[in-house]
Motif scaffolding. Sequence first.
Motif, short mmCIF file in Angstrom:
data_model
loop_
_atom_site.label_atom_id
_atom_site.label_comp_id
_atom_site.label_asym_id
_atom_site.label_seq_id
_atom_site.Cartn_x
_atom_site.Cartn_y
_atom_site.Cartn_z
N THR A 2 0.65 -1.20 0.15
CA THR A 2 -0.11 -0.35 -0.12
C THR A 2 0.94 1.36 -0.22
N THR A 3 0.26 2.73 -0.25
CA THR A 3 1.26 3.43 -0.54
C THR A 3 1.18 3.77 1.17
N ARG A 30 -4.21 3.85 -1.65
CA ARG A 30 -3.98 2.44 -3.06
C ARG A 30 -3.70 2.01 -2.84
N GLY A 31 -3.70 0.46 -2.98
CA GLY A 31 -3.08 -0.53 -2.60
C GLY A 31 -3.14 -1.85 -3.45
N SER A 56 -5.60 -3.93 -8.23
CA SER A 56 -5.15 -2.74 -7.64
C SER A 56 -6.99 -1.57 -6.60
N LEU A 57 -6.81 -1.04 -5.50
CA LEU A 57 -8.49 -0.93 -5.50
C LEU A 57 -7.31 0.33 -4.80
N VAL A 117 -7.33 2.21 1.85
CA VAL A 117 -6.99 1.07 1.84
C VAL A 117 -6.06 -0.29 2.87
N GLN A 118 -7.47 -1.13 3.09
CA GLN A 118 -6.30 -2.60 3.66
C GLN A 118 -5.89 -3.67 3.79
N SER A 119 -4.90 -4.01 3.83
CA SER A 119 -4.74 -5.39 2.61
C SER A 119 -3.41 -6.46 4.52
#
Length: 312
Positions: free
Chosen positions: A66-67, A72-73, A145-146, A154-156
């Motif tokens: 993620t950024t 963004r992820g 990507s989301l 955006v949770q990874s």
Amino acid sequence: MSAPTMQQVKELRDRTQAGLNDCKGALTESGGDIEKAVEIILKKGLAKSAKRAGAVASEGVVVSATTPDHKRGVIVEVNIQTDFAARNPDFLAFADSVAQAALSAKPGSDLGAEAFPGGSASVEETRAALVGKLGENITVRRWESLSVDGPGKVQSYVHMGGKIGVLLAVRAGNDTIAKAAAFDKLADDSAMQIAAMAPLYLSATEIPADAKSKQGEIFKGQLAEDPKAPPAASHPKIIEGKLAKWAKEICLLEQASVLEGDKSVEQVREAVAKELGGDIAFSRFVRFERGEGIEKPQGDDFAAEVAKMAGG
């Protein structure tokens, strides 16, 4: 039609865990159509559920990145031939760098053509060089990507050392909510829920009409095959109830929370939103499981079982 091939029988068995003779019969009845054969197996009650097409494990890793602001992820699956090579530090470093390359790429672009971080070569050129070094084929199989506009994140989440990876986009009503610890916990817990329970849709409203109709036909067939089923007049109501239960199993918001079993994920989301005094919404998720859809060569166990059936 000609008799079903053993490869077709194996694929159907891998997906349904039904017996070999049942798989052969279903394939014969369906004219060799795998998807129809799966439906036949399910309708006859020979399997409670079936895997999606070709859900056969392969080696490699799912990675995410993620950024820094979590707006963004990306999630990437990188495959290699053996489990031993999948633990190689050079391979793992390559996979992590590919995720960083994806983070800089435009959604939907050819990742192989992107610049590989820390060098002048492309991702594809670096991949080819690593293949030569490790002596095994490597593929950068897929990526997505989301992103979130405005308050949210955006949770990874990566589970079991890269076997499963998840991205979840969560929106917040304002920046104060987005920065709250309870918001972060909700996002993290929900990403773990997706990894553990493998939902297919966010909510029941997203289930396509044809998917719902197809599942209804499966339930209808199961009732028809069950000698202990109640009278046919009651079947529509029973099917309606089964479809409601099915939706709770495959839709994230309808699923029972793995951490708070007395609540659904939607009820947990509502409670956190109320606690923080604003709106929280899940907009989209992506879940990759390593090896989904990759067909592996026929194994010895299957061959031995076929030989046994043939009297060998």
